[in-house]
Motif scaffolding. Structure first.
Motif, short mmCIF file in Angstrom:
data_model
loop_
_atom_site.label_atom_id
_atom_site.label_comp_id
_atom_site.label_asym_id
_atom_site.label_seq_id
_atom_site.Cartn_x
_atom_site.Cartn_y
_atom_site.Cartn_z
N ILE A 1 0.84 -1.20 0.00
CA ILE A 1 0.00 0.00 0.00
C ILE A 1 0.87 1.25 0.00
O ILE A 1 0.57 2.25 -0.64
CB ILE A 1 -1.00 -0.04 1.19
N VAL A 2 2.00 1.19 0.70
CA VAL A 2 2.92 2.32 0.71
C VAL A 2 3.50 2.55 -0.69
O VAL A 2 3.68 3.67 -1.14
CB VAL A 2 4.05 2.09 1.73
N ARG A 3 3.76 1.47 -1.40
CA ARG A 3 4.40 1.58 -2.70
C ARG A 3 3.41 1.81 -3.85
O ARG A 3 3.82 1.97 -4.99
CB ARG A 3 5.19 0.31 -3.00
N ALA A 4 2.12 1.82 -3.52
CA ALA A 4 1.10 1.95 -4.57
C ALA A 4 1.29 3.26 -5.34
O ALA A 4 1.45 4.32 -4.75
CB ALA A 4 -0.29 1.90 -3.97
N LYS A 5 1.28 3.15 -6.67
CA LYS A 5 1.54 4.34 -7.49
C LYS A 5 0.26 4.98 -8.04
O LYS A 5 0.26 6.15 -8.38
CB LYS A 5 2.43 3.96 -8.69
N ARG B 1 -3.65 1.23 -5.08
CA ARG B 1 -3.95 1.48 -3.67
C ARG B 1 -5.16 0.68 -3.24
O ARG B 1 -5.14 0.01 -2.21
CB ARG B 1 -4.20 2.97 -3.46
#
Lengths: 465, 465
Positions: free
Chosen positions: B153-157, B162
């Motif tokens: 989720i942190v890396r979702a672009k 997300r």
């Protein structure tokens, strides 16, 4: 001017943590209706897995200084955007003085963007730089010197700069200014008594010369701290120069390693240099690693040399490296003769391990690879930068050019008063000087202020602060 | 393996917000003794200016989900480091499941460094990447698919990535896996009954063929979502190529402007290209702007061309720009013949406003400066990238190669079981296949795990998460 006039009642929001991927990001909201506006997007979650806040009241009824666990939802569709924790602050006991909240979400750019968009749709306006702190000032939470310190503390590069800014944040300048103002007010009162009753005691000194001198000295001392404040806050630019392969990048990295500092690359179409901030003797040294000097072979390299020259000119100190194994050559000599001012140039004899040549007079021997000589070199750098000054100061240290100018205005007015007194200029004329001094001091702390001044101050802040 | 063995009882700390100057930074601490350890550095402040928490209990007695206002102090000297707010979480109702806290300090690198140093001195260890989430997993707060989703989720672009990660975080995969496991367990139970009582009802089908097929399909569907998951999470590299001055940077900036995206420069000794992530049809497109093609004049430029070639080879799609005002030349033709595979190449006829030449067949006309044709070009890009696939999925979408491999292992074992059944292989032999499938599924959610697997998973996390 009335503070109330400056006050904008709408609710504002901004990202308060740096942009980027991270564990957590913070989105701030503030404004009278901010909590009820936010509650339309937030759904508290019962203690699933023991993490929630089951049975707790909704956001609008939450007590200040408490946190709520839940999700941010799109109002219409109910789509979940992220699992978050919301910190609730109540008017009077918040940073801005208003109702406000902080949303702790996952530190993903996609999430930050989405939540901010939802907040805009819910009626929040994106905060201007420093607007949260502006509201804190307008609500009487901070005086203007403290508000400025908020920004200075964020920008502090070394521990000493941080300590100076923290002292300002705690109100040290405001207290100092207040004591000077009280002193001048007493003098003004004496002057006004004499204006009203001019016949009494003509022989008696109207105001004590010693007292005037004291307040003048106080103002002068405070003004003089600005030089230190500026060094502490902004740092000193120092450039590494020398021919290609002289060991500039090695020395650059060695300095950074010592200090475990962070290198920030310069943004632009062509990156010709690196910047790293290191602390030497508590002074933030902005170190620049530039492209090496060589006989330019083509126009592209000439362009690079030009940029290097520009950085060198903008630096306070040049560390010029010579590779001991090859010695000084024509290019080096050219550079030395072009930069004869010894105050800004330190010649460095690098790679002492690779050469039997003795270090020439006027050169500083180091081994950039192993770090040999580096600590001593740092001391030489600090000595040159301070030039006899000391970082220690019994006074609060000012860092703001605005404060410095106002102090100088107050100082000028006080001097005018003293001169006028010795020249027997009528007291009702001289009273104006004292009032001018008081006005300038009042402007420092923000008692007297204008929209323009506030705009100028807060526009330099980070967004979200 | 026992979860308890993996459990490290010491107290950990890390910066949870990105490094940099900002309004606020977050430092996390967690561990059984973390609150008492932190309380040695923290001094609660009475409600000065109405901001404090006057009369509230000390940190060690603070309730969970409450915040304390105060200062961080050096224990010996009493020196103030910063004014902070501390959020307190209690064991059982915290992210990690342990006692933990978040320190909200001013977002200054000097302050962050100083506070972390004080925490180390107080006995905190710097957390490994993902160690907070590892503890959450070990304490039963999350299963392994949820833990992985935290990082995803942190890396979702993009917003779609997300949403997929959030669904995983809420346990959608864990629930899916559990339902498949329950199905396979029922089959195993039937098999075991038959092993124990071989004489009964020999004619009756041991397990329903239809049921076996159903679970096999479920596994296959889940495996097949991986392709979408990977596109959503990692994005598709697309490179802008063409001769110098063909308008690559203009098109690059135009795409970014459309999406209000953030450009991140590539770090390295020589920066020859820019990277920007834009969302096209919810797919994160990693756009690369490279150095232009030209006849290399000298070795330095040749080196640059080589790097451009490397980026082009690593990209999924090439947008090759031709300046309509100069038309196709020898260099362009060379490039086209070297990259004949039309699936990866989109030819773009740029600067249509500057030329009267009609757009040649096989070219896509745009005006990068005004943005004309850009939206249509985005659609073409999305079409090429998806190649007939759809981003929509009724299943939870998996993004982890680890999960995919384990699903395939389970699928393989289930197929072996079916084949064995049709070949009348003894049931006690076939039972092993079902147990293998269950094992693989258990490993996905983390019921069955090992230190090595956990290390592998969590080492890819951000520090502070």
């Amino acid at each position: 001017m009335q503070k109330e006039n400056l006050y904008n009642q709408d609710s504002i929001t901004a990202l308060a943590s740096p942009w980027g991927e991270s564990a957590v990001a913070i989105i701030r909201v503030s404004g009278r209706d901010s909590l009820s506006m936010l509650s339309g997007l937030f759904e508290g979650r019962a203690g699933s897995g023991g993490r929630g806040n089951s049975g707790s009241p909704p956001l609008t009824e939450a007590k200040g200084f408490t946190m709520k666990h839940g999700v941010i939802r799109v109002p219409g569709s109910g789509e979940e955007i992220d699992e978050v924790v919301v910190a609730v602050y109540r008017a009077g006991r918040s940073y801005t003085g208003e109702n406000s909240a902080e949303i702790f979400c996952h530190g993903s750019p996609a999430i930050i963007k989405r939540i901010l968009d939802l907040l805009y749709e819910a009626g929040f306006r994106h905060a201007d730089p420093g607007e949260f702190t502006l509201r804190a000032f307008l609500n009487g939470k901070l005086d203007l010197t403290q508000a400025e310190a908020v920004n200075e503390i964020v920008r502090a590069k070394t521990d000493r700069a941080r300590a100076a800014a923290l002292s300002r944040l705690s109100g040290s300048i405001e207290r100092k200014i207040r004591s000077i103002k009280d002193g001048i007010l007493k003098i003004l009162a004496a002057v006004e008594v004499r204006i009203d009753y001019p016949e009494e005691d003509l022989e008696e000194e109207i105001v004590s010369e010693r007292e005037l001198e004291h307040w003048q000295e106080e103002l002068e001392k405070l003004v003089s701290t600005y030089g230190i404040g500026k060094i502490l806050q902004e740092g000193i630019p120092v450039v590494l120069a020398g021919r290609t392969n002289a060991g500039k990048s090695t020395l650059f990295n060695q300095f950074l390693k010592e200090d475990r500092a962070i290198v920030s690359e310069i943004h632009g179409t062509t990156r010709d240099y690196l910047e790293g901030v290191v602390s030497m003797g508590d002074i933030p040294i902005k170190l620049y690693d530039t492209a090496g000097y060589k006989m330019p072979a083509h126009s592209l390299e000439k362009e690079g040399m030009k940029r290097t020259d520009r950085i060198i000119r903008a630096s306070r100190l040049i560390l010029y490296l010579v590779d001991a194994s090859t010695g000084v050559n024509e290019l080096d000599r050219e550079f030395f003769s072009a930069n004869q001012n010894s105050k800004t140039l330190i010649r460095i004899w690098n790679k002492i391990d690779l050469s039997k040549r003795p270090c020439p007079v006027g050169f500083f021997p180091v081994n950039a690879k192993t770090g040999e000589g580096i600590i001593k070199l740092s001391e030489v750098i600090v000595e040159r930068v301070l030039g006899g000054r000391s970082l220690e100061s019994a006074e609060p240290i000012i860092d703001s050019i605005r404060q410095k100018k106002l102090l100088e205005r107050a100082l000028g007015a006080l001097k005018d008063f003293r001169t006028g007194l010795s020249e027997n200029i009528p007291l009702d004329v001289l009273g104006v000087d004292l009032k001018e001094a008081l006005d300038a001091l009042g402007e420092i702390t923000g008692e007297v202020t204008s929209q323009d001044i506030l705009n100028e101050i807060f526009s330099h802040f980070c967004v979200g602060k």
